[in-house]
Design a protein around this motif. Structure first.
Motif, short mmCIF file in Angstrom:
data_model
loop_
_atom_site.label_atom_id
_atom_site.label_comp_id
_atom_site.label_asym_id
_atom_site.label_seq_id
_atom_site.Cartn_x
_atom_site.Cartn_y
_atom_site.Cartn_z
N ASP A 1 3.76 8.04 1.01
CA ASP A 1 4.76 7.13 1.56
C ASP A 1 5.26 6.15 0.51
OD1 ASP A 1 4.67 7.90 4.47
OD2 ASP A 1 2.56 7.43 4.13
N PHE A 2 4.35 5.78 -0.43
CA PHE A 2 4.68 4.81 -1.47
C PHE A 2 4.03 5.24 -2.77
CE2 PHE A 2 4.63 2.58 2.55
CZ PHE A 2 5.84 1.91 2.54
N VAL A 3 4.76 5.03 -3.88
CA VAL A 3 4.21 5.26 -5.22
C VAL A 3 4.54 4.03 -6.06
CG1 VAL A 3 4.30 6.68 -7.31
CG2 VAL A 3 4.51 7.77 -5.07
N PHE A 4 3.49 3.40 -6.60
CA PHE A 4 3.66 2.20 -7.41
C PHE A 4 3.12 2.44 -8.81
CE2 PHE A 4 2.87 0.41 -3.07
CZ PHE A 4 4.17 0.03 -2.82
N THR B 1 -0.99 5.81 9.37
CA THR B 1 -1.69 5.55 8.12
C THR B 1 -0.75 5.91 6.99
OG1 THR B 1 -3.87 5.99 9.07
CG2 THR B 1 -3.68 6.19 6.68
N TYR B 2 -0.48 4.96 6.11
CA TYR B 2 0.44 5.14 4.99
C TYR B 2 -0.35 5.57 3.76
CZ TYR B 2 3.83 2.67 7.87
OH TYR B 2 4.69 2.31 8.88
N ARG C 1 -4.18 4.60 3.08
CA ARG C 1 -5.07 5.48 2.33
C ARG C 1 -4.49 5.54 0.92
NH1 ARG C 1 -6.12 11.72 3.81
NH2 ARG C 1 -4.15 11.92 2.74
N ALA C 2 -5.28 5.09 -0.04
CA ALA C 2 -4.77 4.98 -1.41
C ALA C 2 -5.39 6.02 -2.34
CB ALA C 2 -5.05 3.58 -1.94
#
Length: 168
Positions: free
Chosen positions: A80-83, A5-6, A33-34
């Motif tokens: 894992d990611f930042v936008f 799960t990212y 998961r945001a």
């Protein structure tokens, strides 16, 4: 997907419209998961954001306007990611995120800044949602487990320019 799960964080300045929409969209995709946050949170989601999401049968009980400092603090989820989804946040100095997530800028015009009739303002919110949904769909289709970091970064950056390329 690879079973992982990212964790994905969407940032904007006010955390009242675009980043909350993106959080809602991403949380409907398996394997992610945001979260959302802002550098200068407004204190509450924009009412038209909530109306739009409810109209799409998306539960809005998650929605709250919060500071990005929550995600750089001890005990925060490892990202894992930042936008960034607005131009203001793209130029700001972001906190150091635990885990060194991949980042990209996916600027979307601010629907909350649109002036005009209620119909014009609601259209701006719908358009922001459409753009975010297209980008998140493209992102979620990437082979995250098998793509190298350099290629992945290029694809993330390309997704941020998706609507500009289509309208050119």
């Amino acid at each position: 997907m690879d079973g992982k799960t990212y964790n994905v964080l969407f940032l904007c300045t006010g955390n009242s419209a675009r980043s909350i929409m993106a959080e809602a969209i991403m949380n409907r995709v398996d394997g992610f998961r945001a979260f959302s946050a802002g550098s200068q949170p407004k204190g509450a989601p924009h009412p038209m954001t909530l109306d739009l999401l409810r109209g799409l049968d998306i539960d809005t009980s998650f929605a709250r306007s919060k500071s990005w400092e929550e995600f750089g603090a001890e005990g925060a989820p490892e990202l894992d990611f930042v936008f960034t989804v607005c131009d203001d946040a793209a130029g700001e100095a972001c906190p150091v995120w635990p885990g060194q997530p991949m980042t990209a800028h996916w600027g979307v015009p601010d629907p909350a800044a649109v002036e005009g009739s209620e119909a014009e303002r609601r259209l701006a919110f719908s358009e922001a949602y459409r753009m975010l949904n297209a980008r998140i769909t493209a992102f979620a289709s990437l082979p995250l487990a098998s793509i190298d970091s350099l290629s992945l970064q290029g694809r993330l950056d390309d997704i941020g320019h998706k609507d500009r390329q289509e309208s050119a």
